[in-house]
Design an enzyme around this catalytic site. Structure first.
Site, PDB file in Angstrom:
ATOM      1  N   CYS A 101     -22.229  34.114   4.395  1.00  0.00           N
ATOM      2  CA  CYS A 101     -23.659  34.372   4.585  1.00  0.00           C
ATOM      3  C   CYS A 101     -24.339  33.097   5.080  1.00  0.00           C
ATOM      4  O   CYS A 101     -24.190  32.035   4.479  1.00  0.00           O
ATOM      5  CB  CYS A 101     -24.270  34.824   3.259  1.00  0.00           C
ATOM      6  SG  CYS A 101     -26.045  35.122   3.350  1.00  0.00           S
ATOM      7  N   CYS A 104     -26.713  31.692   2.251  1.00  0.00           N
ATOM      8  CA  CYS A 104     -26.301  31.146   0.954  1.00  0.00           C
ATOM      9  C   CYS A 104     -24.820  30.784   0.847  1.00  0.00           C
ATOM     10  O   CYS A 104     -24.361  30.436  -0.237  1.00  0.00           O
ATOM     11  CB  CYS A 104     -26.652  32.142  -0.149  1.00  0.00           C
ATOM     12  SG  CYS A 104     -25.561  33.590  -0.180  1.00  0.00           S
ATOM     13  N   CYS A 149     -26.679  40.812   1.258  1.00  0.00           N
ATOM     14  CA  CYS A 149     -25.896  39.887   0.435  1.00  0.00           C
ATOM     15  C   CYS A 149     -26.349  39.965  -1.028  1.00  0.00           C
ATOM     16  O   CYS A 149     -27.551  39.891  -1.305  1.00  0.00           O
ATOM     17  CB  CYS A 149     -26.116  38.483   0.997  1.00  0.00           C
ATOM     18  SG  CYS A 149     -25.490  37.153  -0.021  1.00  0.00           S
ATOM     19  N   CYS A 152     -28.111  36.273  -2.234  1.00  0.00           N
ATOM     20  CA  CYS A 152     -29.447  35.824  -1.812  1.00  0.00           C
ATOM     21  C   CYS A 152     -30.345  36.978  -1.377  1.00  0.00           C
ATOM     22  O   CYS A 152     -31.514  36.769  -1.078  1.00  0.00           O
ATOM     23  CB  CYS A 152     -29.327  34.791  -0.693  1.00  0.00           C
ATOM     24  SG  CYS A 152     -28.820  35.473   0.895  1.00  0.00           S
ATOM     25  N   CYS A 172     -21.497  46.760  10.652  1.00  0.00           N
ATOM     26  CA  CYS A 172     -22.069  46.234  11.889  1.00  0.00           C
ATOM     27  C   CYS A 172     -23.005  45.094  11.517  1.00  0.00           C
ATOM     28  O   CYS A 172     -24.087  45.333  10.988  1.00  0.00           O
ATOM     29  CB  CYS A 172     -22.821  47.374  12.592  1.00  0.00           C
ATOM     30  SG  CYS A 172     -23.461  46.922  14.193  1.00  0.00           S
TER      31      CYS A 172
HETATM   32 ZN   LIG Z   1     -26.461  35.339   1.021  1.00  0.00          ZN
END
Ligand SMILES: [Zn+2]
Length: 185
Positions: A101, A104, A149, A152, A172
């Site tokens: 990510c 984060c 995610c 975060c 996607c």
């Molecule tokens: Zn994240």
């Protein structure tokens, strides 16, 4: 009769495997292989990279996110924007490694989970387990499954059911929401 049935079976099997390869370009064959990928993604993690756990929540104010992210990242991760198709350099990324990510650093996909969907967005047929939460959105009027995610809360993309066998999933993902960490720098 028996022999004919056997030959027909062989022909069907051959047709089946050709169809499988060309129509879906399935990179893996079985759910067992998917589970192995999900269990072994750490083997593709670069030696020096300290991966946070999904349970270590990262909560920041919008101002703090604006400082941490660039404009395009903020638009996707914090405002559920969508990058223009075909713009991410990660579309062409094929090295062994892990996609984390951009907000984060939580590892989300390994390079083994990526495939070429032809959509212009980095696409994956499965994920590292336990890293995303989903919700239905109606932005394009038809319901879609948004995913974000778990660490975060950053928006990443949408998951569709037209991916390759055996999962049939297409995650996607906006490229700007990802950070690629090659196994070998
Ligand atoms: Zn994240």
């Amino acid at each position: 009769m028996k022999r004919r049935g056997f030959l027909q079976g062989l022909t069907l099997a051959a047709l089946g495997s050709t169809f499988h390869r060309t129509a879906t370009a399935a990179p893996v064959g079985s759910m067992k292989e998917i589970q192995t990928m999900q269990n072994n993604w750490r083997s593709l993690l670069a030696a020096g990279f300290k991966a946070p756990a999904p349970t270590e929540a990262l909560k920041l104010s919008n101002d703090e996110w604006r400082k941490r992210l660039d404009k395009a990242q903020f638009n996707v991760l914090r405002e559920e924007g969508t990058e223009r198709a075909g713009t991410s350099p990660l579309n062409a990324e094929k090295r062994p490694g892990v996609f984390a990510c951009a907000g984060c650093d939580l590892p989300l996909f390994s390079s083994e989970m990526k495939y070429e969907s032809g959509t212009g967005w980095p696409s994956f047929f499965t994920t590292i387990p336990g890293v995303f939460a989903t919700k239905k959105d109606y932005i394009l009027f038809t319901p879609r499954t948004e995913y974000h995610c778990v660490r975060c809360g950053g928006h990443h993309g949408h998951v569709f059911e037209d991916g390759p066998a055996p999962t049939g999933q297409r995650w996607c993902n906006n490229g700007v929401a990802l950070k690629f960490i090659p196994k070998q720098a």
